[in-house]
Design a protein around this motif. Structure first.
Motif, PDB file in Angstrom:
ATOM      1  N   SER A 111       0.629  -1.188  -0.536  1.00  0.00           N
ATOM      2  CA  SER A 111      -0.224  -0.114   0.069  1.00  0.00           C
ATOM      3  C   SER A 111       0.946   0.549   0.205  1.00  0.00           C
ATOM      4  O   SER A 111       1.698   0.944   0.016  1.00  0.00           O
ATOM      5  N   PRO A 112       0.353   2.390   0.037  1.00  0.00           N
ATOM      6  CA  PRO A 112       1.224   3.073   0.278  1.00  0.00           C
ATOM      7  C   PRO A 112       1.565   3.398   0.947  1.00  0.00           C
ATOM      8  O   PRO A 112       2.927   4.176   1.768  1.00  0.00           O
ATOM      9  N   HIS A 113       1.628   2.994   2.312  1.00  0.00           N
ATOM     10  CA  HIS A 113       2.160   2.675   4.032  1.00  0.00           C
ATOM     11  C   HIS A 113       2.901   1.797   4.007  1.00  0.00           C
ATOM     12  O   HIS A 113       3.734   2.205   4.948  1.00  0.00           O
ATOM     13  N   GLY A 114       2.861   1.247   3.399  1.00  0.00           N
ATOM     14  CA  GLY A 114       4.084   0.177   3.775  1.00  0.00           C
ATOM     15  C   GLY A 114       3.071  -1.954   3.072  1.00  0.00           C
ATOM     16  O   GLY A 114       2.164  -1.917   2.206  1.00  0.00           O
ATOM     17  N   ILE A 115       3.500  -2.443   3.262  1.00  0.00           N
ATOM     18  CA  ILE A 115       3.403  -4.115   2.898  1.00  0.00           C
ATOM     19  C   ILE A 115       1.954  -4.406   3.141  1.00  0.00           C
ATOM     20  O   ILE A 115       1.412  -4.342   4.437  1.00  0.00           O
ATOM     21  N   ALA A 116       1.344  -5.270   2.476  1.00  0.00           N
ATOM     22  CA  ALA A 116       0.408  -5.650   2.354  1.00  0.00           C
ATOM     23  C   ALA A 116      -1.352  -6.994   2.480  1.00  0.00           C
ATOM     24  O   ALA A 116      -1.472  -7.618   3.357  1.00  0.00           O
TER      25      ALA A 116
END
Length: 230
Positions: A111-116
């Motif tokens: 994701s734009p923030h880290g692993i999904a």
């Protein structure tokens, strides 16, 4: 005459509301198109960044082994999450991309923030992925500061925390350390954010420590994601 005035006033109000609804719909469509465009641009930027970082691997000193396959170019495919579970033992999410878009089983999803998660089933137009909040998920992760690595797992603690196991006891671990993907797999590029260390411990006289890491808040509300192909 009074009734006519009331009718005209009511009609004008109705027309005004209809115009506002139509304008709101147009504005929403424009915002959606802008979001789609930005997501596509972000995918291209991530692809360039990942490939640039991979190219820099060529500058690694000769005494450090480098698997040549790590220099293959990445391809990033953006997608929209249309469903996402977080309260089950083995959570999944669904994206609006399938094999016709280039999605493959085993792709890492960020994701734009880290692993999904990791793609596990692929259809023509839609695919499902194992969430990082899944007891079957095993991800190679490392402490960013010193690169000690281990296995990231979820043991149903809660949607906000995961465990990083098998970190050597001698590792200099500190609360607040950043946990990232290690790059020692063919799923995620190196250095993708996972979370931060909340606490850590060593059982008995063991040689390895276990870390509990807090995940980024966005894992609960996944929206746009990026599938990594290499």
């Amino acid at each position: 005459e009074n009734q006519k005035s009331i009718f005209v006033h009511s009609s004008s109000k109705l027309s005004g509301n209809l115009y506002k609804m139509a304008d709101d719909a147009i504005q929403y469509n424009r915002l959606q198109q802008t979001a789609d465009s930005l997501a596509g641009q972000n995918a291209q930027l991530k692809e360039k960044i990942f490939n640039l970082e991979r190219s820099l691997q060529r500058l690694v000193p000769a005494d450090k082994p480098l698997d040549s396959c790590l220099l293959e170019p990445y391809k990033i495919i953006e997608a929209q999450v249309i469903s996402n579970s977080i309260n089950q033992r083995n959570n999944h999410f669904t994206i609006d991309r399938g094999w016709k878009d280039g999605i493959k089983t085993g792709m890492g999803v960020i994701s734009p923030h880290g692993i999904a998660g990791i793609v596990d089933q692929v259809g023509e137009q839609y695919s499902t992925a194992i969430s990082v909040l899944n007891t079957a998920a095993r991800i190679s992760a490392a402490i960013k500061r010193n690169e000690y690595f281990g296995s990231l797992i979820w043991k149903e603690i809660d949607p906000a925390h995961m465990l990083l196991e098998d970190i050597p006891r001698q590792a200099d671990i500190k609360v607040g350390d950043t946990i990232v993907t290690s790059g020692f797999s063919f799923i995620f590029p190196k250095g993708i954010f996972i979370g931060t260390v909340d606490r850590f411990w060593t059982v008995g006289g063991g040689n390895h420590s276990t870390l509990e890491g807090g995940l980024f808040d966005g894992i609960v509300n996944l929206d746009r994601v990026y599938n990594v192909d290499w």
